[in-house]
Design a protein around this motif. Structure first.
Motif, PDB file in Angstrom:
ATOM      1  N   MET A   1     -16.044  62.172 -46.448  1.00 50.66           N
ATOM      2  CA  MET A   1     -16.143  63.203 -47.482  1.00 50.66           C
ATOM      3  C   MET A   1     -17.550  63.184 -48.083  1.00 50.66           C
ATOM      4  O   MET A   1     -18.072  62.112 -48.365  1.00 50.66           O
ATOM      5  CB  MET A   1     -15.097  62.961 -48.578  1.00 50.66           C
ATOM      6  N   PRO A   2     -18.162  64.377 -48.322  1.00 53.78           N
ATOM      7  CA  PRO A   2     -19.498  64.390 -48.909  1.00 53.78           C
ATOM      8  C   PRO A   2     -19.508  63.759 -50.291  1.00 53.78           C
ATOM      9  O   PRO A   2     -18.522  63.824 -51.032  1.00 53.78           O
ATOM     10  CB  PRO A   2     -19.834  65.886 -48.980  1.00 53.78           C
ATOM     11  N   ASP A   3     -20.619  63.137 -50.656  1.00 54.92           N
ATOM     12  CA  ASP A   3     -20.782  62.589 -51.987  1.00 54.92           C
ATOM     13  C   ASP A   3     -20.744  63.721 -53.011  1.00 54.92           C
ATOM     14  O   ASP A   3     -21.235  64.830 -52.766  1.00 54.92           O
ATOM     15  CB  ASP A   3     -22.117  61.857 -52.076  1.00 54.92           C
ATOM     16  N   ALA A   4     -20.157  63.461 -54.171  1.00 56.29           N
ATOM     17  CA  ALA A   4     -19.992  64.505 -55.194  1.00 56.29           C
ATOM     18  C   ALA A   4     -21.317  65.046 -55.709  1.00 56.29           C
ATOM     19  O   ALA A   4     -21.343  66.071 -56.383  1.00 56.29           O
ATOM     20  CB  ALA A   4     -19.162  63.971 -56.357  1.00 56.29           C
ATOM     21  N   SER A   5     -22.410  64.392 -55.410  1.00 53.85           N
ATOM     22  CA  SER A   5     -23.709  64.843 -55.903  1.00 53.85           C
ATOM     23  C   SER A   5     -24.482  65.659 -54.869  1.00 53.85           C
ATOM     24  O   SER A   5     -25.628  66.022 -55.101  1.00 53.85           O
ATOM     25  CB  SER A   5     -24.548  63.636 -56.315  1.00 53.85           C
ATOM     26  N   VAL A   6     -23.860  65.951 -53.721  1.00 56.47           N
ATOM     27  CA  VAL A   6     -24.566  66.671 -52.661  1.00 56.47           C
ATOM     28  C   VAL A   6     -25.051  68.029 -53.176  1.00 56.47           C
ATOM     29  O   VAL A   6     -24.243  68.908 -53.472  1.00 56.47           O
ATOM     30  CB  VAL A   6     -23.656  66.880 -51.434  1.00 56.47           C
ATOM     31  N   PRO A   7     -26.373  68.246 -53.338  1.00 56.21           N
ATOM     32  CA  PRO A   7     -26.869  69.511 -53.894  1.00 56.21           C
ATOM     33  C   PRO A   7     -26.465  70.728 -53.066  1.00 56.21           C
ATOM     34  O   PRO A   7     -26.244  71.808 -53.608  1.00 56.21           O
ATOM     35  CB  PRO A   7     -28.390  69.315 -53.907  1.00 56.21           C
ATOM     36  N   LEU A   8     -26.390  70.555 -51.755  1.00 56.34           N
ATOM     37  CA  LEU A   8     -26.075  71.666 -50.866  1.00 56.34           C
ATOM     38  C   LEU A   8     -24.745  72.315 -51.217  1.00 56.34           C
ATOM     39  O   LEU A   8     -24.566  73.525 -51.058  1.00 56.34           O
ATOM     40  CB  LEU A   8     -26.042  71.158 -49.424  1.00 56.34           C
ATOM     41  N   LEU A   9     -23.782  71.522 -51.704  1.00 59.30           N
ATOM     42  CA  LEU A   9     -22.449  72.032 -51.995  1.00 59.30           C
ATOM     43  C   LEU A   9     -22.279  72.474 -53.447  1.00 59.30           C
ATOM     44  O   LEU A   9     -21.321  73.172 -53.772  1.00 59.30           O
ATOM     45  CB  LEU A   9     -21.390  70.972 -51.661  1.00 59.30           C
ATOM     46  N   ASN A  10     -23.192  72.071 -54.314  1.00 49.12           N
ATOM     47  CA  ASN A  10     -23.054  72.434 -55.725  1.00 49.12           C
ATOM     48  C   ASN A  10     -23.155  73.946 -55.932  1.00 49.12           C
ATOM     49  O   ASN A  10     -22.437  74.519 -56.748  1.00 49.12           O
ATOM     50  CB  ASN A  10     -24.119  71.722 -56.572  1.00 49.12           C
ATOM     51  N   ARG A  11     -24.060  74.577 -55.195  1.00 45.92           N
ATOM     52  CA  ARG A  11     -24.197  76.045 -55.226  1.00 45.92           C
ATOM     53  C   ARG A  11     -24.092  76.509 -53.780  1.00 45.92           C
ATOM     54  O   ARG A  11     -25.083  76.849 -53.135  1.00 45.92           O
ATOM     55  CB  ARG A  11     -25.523  76.458 -55.872  1.00 45.92           C
ATOM     56  N   ILE A  12     -22.875  76.534 -53.308  1.00 47.95           N
ATOM     57  CA  ILE A  12     -22.655  76.703 -51.877  1.00 47.95           C
ATOM     58  C   ILE A  12     -23.032  78.104 -51.388  1.00 47.95           C
ATOM     59  O   ILE A  12     -23.481  78.274 -50.261  1.00 47.95           O
ATOM     60  CB  ILE A  12     -21.202  76.336 -51.529  1.00 47.95           C
ATOM     61  N   VAL A  13     -22.883  79.105 -52.251  1.00 47.15           N
ATOM     62  CA  VAL A  13     -23.288  80.462 -51.873  1.00 47.15           C
ATOM     63  C   VAL A  13     -24.810  80.526 -51.729  1.00 47.15           C
ATOM     64  O   VAL A  13     -25.335  81.114 -50.778  1.00 47.15           O
ATOM     65  CB  VAL A  13     -22.778  81.490 -52.897  1.00 47.15           C
ATOM     66  N   TRP A  14     -25.521  79.897 -52.676  1.00 48.26           N
ATOM     67  CA  TRP A  14     -26.982  79.851 -52.592  1.00 48.26           C
ATOM     68  C   TRP A  14     -27.413  79.144 -51.310  1.00 48.26           C
ATOM     69  O   TRP A  14     -28.342  79.592 -50.613  1.00 48.26           O
ATOM     70  CB  TRP A  14     -27.560  79.143 -53.811  1.00 48.26           C
ATOM     71  N   SER A  15     -26.738  78.055 -50.984  1.00 47.41           N
ATOM     72  CA  SER A  15     -27.080  77.309 -49.773  1.00 47.41           C
ATOM     73  C   SER A  15     -26.878  78.159 -48.525  1.00 47.41           C
ATOM     74  O   SER A  15     -27.681  78.111 -47.591  1.00 47.41           O
ATOM     75  CB  SER A  15     -26.235  76.034 -49.691  1.00 47.41           C
ATOM     76  N   ALA A  16     -25.808  78.953 -48.492  1.00 43.06           N
ATOM     77  CA  ALA A  16     -25.567  79.822 -47.341  1.00 43.06           C
ATOM     78  C   ALA A  16     -26.640  80.908 -47.239  1.00 43.06           C
ATOM     79  O   ALA A  16     -27.155  81.203 -46.154  1.00 43.06           O
ATOM     80  CB  ALA A  16     -24.188  80.456 -47.442  1.00 43.06           C
ATOM     81  N   LEU A  17     -26.999  81.486 -48.383  1.00 39.04           N
ATOM     82  CA  LEU A  17     -27.948  82.599 -48.393  1.00 39.04           C
ATOM     83  C   LEU A  17     -29.400  82.155 -48.229  1.00 39.04           C
ATOM     84  O   LEU A  17     -30.288  82.994 -48.075  1.00 39.04           O
ATOM     85  CB  LEU A  17     -27.796  83.397 -49.697  1.00 39.04           C
ATOM     86  N   THR A  18     -29.635  80.857 -48.273  1.00 39.82           N
ATOM     87  CA  THR A  18     -30.989  80.364 -48.045  1.00 39.82           C
ATOM     88  C   THR A  18     -31.092  79.595 -46.725  1.00 39.82           C
ATOM     89  O   THR A  18     -32.169  79.069 -46.416  1.00 39.82           O
ATOM     90  CB  THR A  18     -31.449  79.449 -49.202  1.00 39.82           C
ATOM     91  N   THR A  19     -29.996  79.526 -45.968  1.00 37.06           N
ATOM     92  CA  THR A  19     -30.046  78.871 -44.654  1.00 37.06           C
ATOM     93  C   THR A  19     -29.524  79.835 -43.584  1.00 37.06           C
ATOM     94  O   THR A  19     -30.201  80.790 -43.227  1.00 37.06           O
ATOM     95  CB  THR A  19     -29.273  77.532 -44.657  1.00 37.06           C
TER      96      THR A  19
END
Length: 232
Positions: A1-19
């Motif tokens: 399971m990802p660590d709760a501090s993983v920045p990529l998942l904190n704003r998951i929509v932003w991560s999708a739209l920037t990758t």
């Protein structure tokens, strides 16, 4: 399971739209949204005043709206207002479950199936779904006598992670485990691409969360959900 501090998942929509889903972007370096014909999701880079105002500029006055979905707290400027808010959960697959159906029973859906897909999603309300939502990723379904009875596919796609979404079953065919087997099938496809499957559910949907746990998913953390429009 990802660590709760993983920045990529904190704003998951932003991560999708920037990758991986940059081709669907409307916006710039501080705030982005999907092409509204494809998906209503949007995100800011952070909660700075500049980013929040940039988000406001992406939303037209009137009926236009966006969905915000993030682990970080949702903050809004005076120019925006939340029509609805809710608490959800982001669940990641931690115990892969093998497919429960033979490939012959599950079919890859095509553009010819879109009218039925939209009708099924409209009836069952698995989440925002338009005729162009399948552009975000592949969908599979189960048919009976040529009729689409259940479907599931992928939605948000970012580096290392792909979302399992659009899971729904026609009321006439519930109780047969179709949603479960389709979920397992899509999760298996995601793993075959080298990604970790994840999904979202409302925090008070205890039945769905229990089902997803049985399918090998665990809660990563709670997330915030809001449907946002221009104020006034």
């Amino acid at each position: 399971m990802p660590d709760a501090s993983v920045p990529l998942l904190n704003r998951i929509v932003w991560s999708a739209l920037t990758t991986r889903q940059r081709k669907f972007v409307k916006g710039g370096p501080l705030a982005r949204r999907f092409d509204p014909a494809v998906s209503p999701f949007a995100s800011t880079k952070d909660n700075s005043g500049e980013a929040l105002e940039a988000l406001a500029q992406l939303i037209a006055p009137g009926e236009d709206h966006v969905y915000l979905l993030q682990a970080d707290e949702i903050e809004l400027p005076d120019t925006l207002a939340a029509e609805t808010t809710a608490t959800g959960v982001l669940m990641t697959e931690t115990r892969p479950i093998a497919d429960k159906m033979t490939p012959a029973e599950i079919v890859r859906l095509t553009s010819a199936d879109i009218p039925e897909m939209v009708a099924l999603a409209t009836l069952t309300k698995p989440g925002p779904f338009t005729s162009r939502t399948p552009e975000l990723g592949p969908f599979w379904g189960v048919k009976a006598d040529g009729r689409l009875t259940a479907m599931a596919g992928t939605r948000l796609n970012l580096t290392g992670y792909t979302e399992l979404s659009g899971i729904c079953c026609h009321p006439d065919f519930r109780g047969q485990g179709l949603a479960s087997v389709l979920s397992c099938h899509v999760a298996s496809h995601i793993r075959s691409q080298g990604d970790i499957p994840f999904l979202h559910a409302y925090a008070d949907n205890h039945g769905a969360i229990a089902l997803y746990r049985k399918l090998g998913f665990d809660i990563w953390r709670e997330v915030n959900v809001a449907v946002v429009k221009r104020a006034g």
